[in-house]
Design an enzyme around this catalytic site. Structure first.
Site, PDB file in Angstrom:
ATOM      1  N   GLU A 148      -5.733  -4.383  10.621  1.00  0.00           N
ATOM      2  CA  GLU A 148      -4.719  -3.358  10.826  1.00  0.00           C
ATOM      3  C   GLU A 148      -5.080  -2.535  12.056  1.00  0.00           C
ATOM      4  O   GLU A 148      -5.890  -1.594  11.966  1.00  0.00           O
ATOM      5  CB  GLU A 148      -4.648  -2.429   9.610  1.00  0.00           C
ATOM      6  CG  GLU A 148      -4.289  -3.122   8.319  1.00  0.00           C
ATOM      7  CD  GLU A 148      -3.701  -2.150   7.300  1.00  0.00           C
ATOM      8  OE1 GLU A 148      -2.586  -2.391   6.858  1.00  0.00           O
ATOM      9  OE2 GLU A 148      -4.355  -1.145   6.991  1.00  0.00           O
ATOM     10  N   ASN A 207       0.867  -1.176   0.000  1.00  0.00           N
ATOM     11  CA  ASN A 207       0.000   0.000   0.000  1.00  0.00           C
ATOM     12  C   ASN A 207       0.905   1.227   0.000  1.00  0.00           C
ATOM     13  O   ASN A 207       1.417   1.619   1.052  1.00  0.00           O
ATOM     14  CB  ASN A 207      -0.897  -0.020   1.253  1.00  0.00           C
ATOM     15  CG  ASN A 207      -1.735   1.234   1.370  1.00  0.00           C
ATOM     16  OD1 ASN A 207      -1.801   2.039   0.447  1.00  0.00           O
ATOM     17  ND2 ASN A 207      -2.379   1.413   2.518  1.00  0.00           N
ATOM     18  N   TRP A 208       1.099   1.782  -1.189  1.00  0.00           N
ATOM     19  CA  TRP A 208       2.017   2.939  -1.288  1.00  0.00           C
ATOM     20  C   TRP A 208       1.406   4.192  -0.677  1.00  0.00           C
ATOM     21  O   TRP A 208       2.082   5.208  -0.544  1.00  0.00           O
ATOM     22  CB  TRP A 208       2.363   3.205  -2.764  1.00  0.00           C
ATOM     23  CG  TRP A 208       3.279   2.187  -3.373  1.00  0.00           C
ATOM     24  CD1 TRP A 208       3.808   1.064  -2.767  1.00  0.00           C
ATOM     25  CD2 TRP A 208       3.806   2.184  -4.718  1.00  0.00           C
ATOM     26  NE1 TRP A 208       4.611   0.384  -3.652  1.00  0.00           N
ATOM     27  CE2 TRP A 208       4.625   1.044  -4.849  1.00  0.00           C
ATOM     28  CE3 TRP A 208       3.651   3.040  -5.810  1.00  0.00           C
ATOM     29  CZ2 TRP A 208       5.293   0.739  -6.051  1.00  0.00           C
ATOM     30  CZ3 TRP A 208       4.318   2.739  -6.996  1.00  0.00           C
ATOM     31  CH2 TRP A 208       5.137   1.597  -7.109  1.00  0.00           C
ATOM     32  N   LYS A 209       0.123   4.167  -0.366  1.00  0.00           N
ATOM     33  CA  LYS A 209      -0.578   5.360   0.118  1.00  0.00           C
ATOM     34  C   LYS A 209      -0.339   6.519  -0.873  1.00  0.00           C
ATOM     35  O   LYS A 209      -0.198   6.259  -2.058  1.00  0.00           O
ATOM     36  CB  LYS A 209      -0.136   5.700   1.543  1.00  0.00           C
ATOM     37  CG  LYS A 209      -0.240   4.466   2.452  1.00  0.00           C
ATOM     38  CD  LYS A 209      -0.186   4.775   3.897  1.00  0.00           C
ATOM     39  CE  LYS A 209      -0.329   3.473   4.676  1.00  0.00           C
ATOM     40  NZ  LYS A 209      -0.416   3.682   6.104  1.00  0.00           N
ATOM     41  N   GLY A 266       2.026   2.858  10.737  1.00  0.00           N
ATOM     42  CA  GLY A 266       2.983   3.940  10.545  1.00  0.00           C
ATOM     43  C   GLY A 266       3.597   4.451  11.839  1.00  0.00           C
ATOM     44  O   GLY A 266       4.216   5.512  11.851  1.00  0.00           O
ATOM     45  N   GLY A 310       2.624  -0.849   4.400  1.00  0.00           N
ATOM     46  CA  GLY A 310       2.629   0.559   4.048  1.00  0.00           C
ATOM     47  C   GLY A 310       4.054   1.068   3.893  1.00  0.00           C
ATOM     48  O   GLY A 310       4.698   0.894   2.862  1.00  0.00           O
ATOM     49  N   GLY A 311       4.571   1.686   4.939  1.00  0.00           N
ATOM     50  CA  GLY A 311       5.883   2.338   4.899  1.00  0.00           C
ATOM     51  C   GLY A 311       6.980   1.470   4.291  1.00  0.00           C
ATOM     52  O   GLY A 311       7.735   1.932   3.425  1.00  0.00           O
ATOM     53  N   SER A 361       3.032  -1.507  10.596  1.00  0.00           N
ATOM     54  CA  SER A 361       4.472  -1.537  10.873  1.00  0.00           C
ATOM     55  C   SER A 361       5.107  -2.903  10.647  1.00  0.00           C
ATOM     56  O   SER A 361       5.995  -3.310  11.405  1.00  0.00           O
ATOM     57  CB  SER A 361       4.755  -1.015  12.289  1.00  0.00           C
ATOM     58  OG  SER A 361       4.321   0.327  12.414  1.00  0.00           O
ATOM     59  N   GLU A 414      -7.237   5.018   7.352  1.00  0.00           N
ATOM     60  CA  GLU A 414      -7.057   6.435   7.001  1.00  0.00           C
ATOM     61  C   GLU A 414      -8.291   6.967   6.273  1.00  0.00           C
ATOM     62  O   GLU A 414      -8.650   8.133   6.405  1.00  0.00           O
ATOM     63  CB  GLU A 414      -5.775   6.604   6.167  1.00  0.00           C
ATOM     64  CG  GLU A 414      -4.540   6.458   7.060  1.00  0.00           C
ATOM     65  CD  GLU A 414      -3.296   5.931   6.366  1.00  0.00           C
ATOM     66  OE1 GLU A 414      -3.240   5.933   5.125  1.00  0.00           O
ATOM     67  OE2 GLU A 414      -2.365   5.510   7.085  1.00  0.00           O
ATOM     68  N   HIS A 447      -9.693   1.269   4.494  1.00  0.00           N
ATOM     69  CA  HIS A 447      -8.446   1.529   5.218  1.00  0.00           C
ATOM     70  C   HIS A 447      -8.735   2.517   6.347  1.00  0.00           C
ATOM     71  O   HIS A 447      -9.551   3.430   6.197  1.00  0.00           O
ATOM     72  CB  HIS A 447      -7.390   2.096   4.261  1.00  0.00           C
ATOM     73  CG  HIS A 447      -6.040   2.149   4.892  1.00  0.00           C
ATOM     74  ND1 HIS A 447      -5.673   3.162   5.747  1.00  0.00           N
ATOM     75  CD2 HIS A 447      -4.996   1.290   4.853  1.00  0.00           C
ATOM     76  CE1 HIS A 447      -4.441   2.926   6.187  1.00  0.00           C
ATOM     77  NE2 HIS A 447      -4.006   1.792   5.656  1.00  0.00           N
TER      78      HIS A 447
HETATM   79  P1  PGA Z   1       2.425   0.699   7.754  1.00  0.00           P
HETATM   80  O1  PGA Z   1       1.005   0.859   7.062  1.00  0.00           O
HETATM   81  O2  PGA Z   1       3.034  -0.594   7.238  1.00  0.00           O
HETATM   82  O3  PGA Z   1       3.198   1.913   7.342  1.00  0.00           O
HETATM   83  O4  PGA Z   1       2.186   0.643   9.240  1.00  0.00           O
HETATM   84  C1  PGA Z   1       0.163  -0.246   6.811  1.00  0.00           C
HETATM   85  C2  PGA Z   1      -1.104   0.230   6.176  1.00  0.00           C
HETATM   86  O5  PGA Z   1      -1.600   1.301   6.569  1.00  0.00           O
HETATM   87  O6  PGA Z   1      -1.667  -0.429   5.278  1.00  0.00           O
END
Ligand code: PGA
Length: 250
Positions: free
Chosen positions: A166, A11-13, A172, A232-233, A211, A96, A94
């Site tokens: 999640e 997930n590159w966001k 993050g 994500g990150g 994470s 977010e 998600h």
């Molecule tokens: P993260 O994000 O790996 O940066 O914690 C995961 C996600 O939000 O899908």
């Protein structure tokens, strides 16, 4: 032993640009991970990723989709448009989106239903906030999020997709759920699915996100009900993402 093969999704966001993406895609293609992979870039880079990964067997996903069919909804993207652009997957719900764009359980459920209707595989995200965990409400919150989706999308229809647990406090933040904490919620999710459809529950991939890094991926993925990750990150650095895929391939 489980028949479920592992799946790792990037997930590159809202990150990337054409040049950086190209470097990432070149590195990724050079190593071809042996687990199933889905890459989810921002909308505008979907075609770049579709082209670069053609023939690799890698899935491509969007990070969001409209809950409505095509029409006068400025700024939105319909599920059929994603299919038309050779996108096979979509992340829905998600945290977010839930927190910053006010997506309720019902909106998320409608998005999942639209995705399925159009032939996309949804990655349905669920997870509790820190406050909810501290109040001992984790299972209740996650169950309600999943229940709303199951009301519109029977487990058997969700099946080609996946469910991602999640915990919001782990996204993050560098703070990962322990493998035991994650497994406990994953087991409950599978139980909730099994109460409706045992076969679908046994086959459904349940991803962990929050994470995940090369250093903790193998231990998380070794849990009975953890079938891969939503990254994500760490997915922004091709070498780290590939190392996480390698952890899933064992
Ligand atoms: P993260 O994000 O790996 O940066 O914690 C995961 C996600 O939000 O899908």
């Amino acid at each position: 032993m489980t028949a479920r093969s592992k799946l790792v999704a990037a997930n590159w966001k809202m990150n990337g640009n054409r040049a950086d993406n190209e470097r990432w895609l070149q590195q990724f293609r050079a190593q071809a991970p042996s687990c199933a992979v889905v890459v989810c870039p921002p909308y505008v880079y979907l075609s770049q990723v579709v082209q670069a990964l053609a023939g690799t067997g890698c899935g491509i996903g969007a990070q969001n989709v409209s809950e409505r069919p095509a029409g006068a909804w400025t700024g939105e993207v319909a599920a059929e448009m994603l299919v038309d652009c050779a996108v096979g997957w979509v992340i829905v719900g998600h945290s977010e989106r839930r927190a910053f764009y006010n997506e309720s359980n019902e909106v998320v459920a409608r998005k999942a239903a639209r995705a399925i209707e159009a032939g996309l595989r949804p990655i349905v995200c669920v997870g509790e906030t820190l406050q909810e965990r501290e109040q001992g409400r984790t299972q209740q919150v996650v169950a309600a999020q999943l229940e709303a989706v199951l009301q519109l999308c029977p487990a058997g229809q969700l099946l080609p997709g996946a469910i991602a647990y999640e915990p919001v406090w782990a996204i993050g933040t560098g703070r990962t759920a322990s493998p035991e904490q994650a497994q406990e919620v994953h087991r409950a999710i599978r139980g909730q699915l099994a109460a409706r459809d045992a076969e679908a529950a046994a086959a459904m991939r349940l991803l962990y996100g929050g994470s995940v890094k090369p250093a903790n991926a193998a231990e998380l993925f070794s849990q009975t009900d953890i079938d891969g990750g939503l990254i994500g990150g760490a997915s922004l650095v091709a070498a780290d993402f590939l190392a996480i895929c390698a952890a899933a391939a064992h």
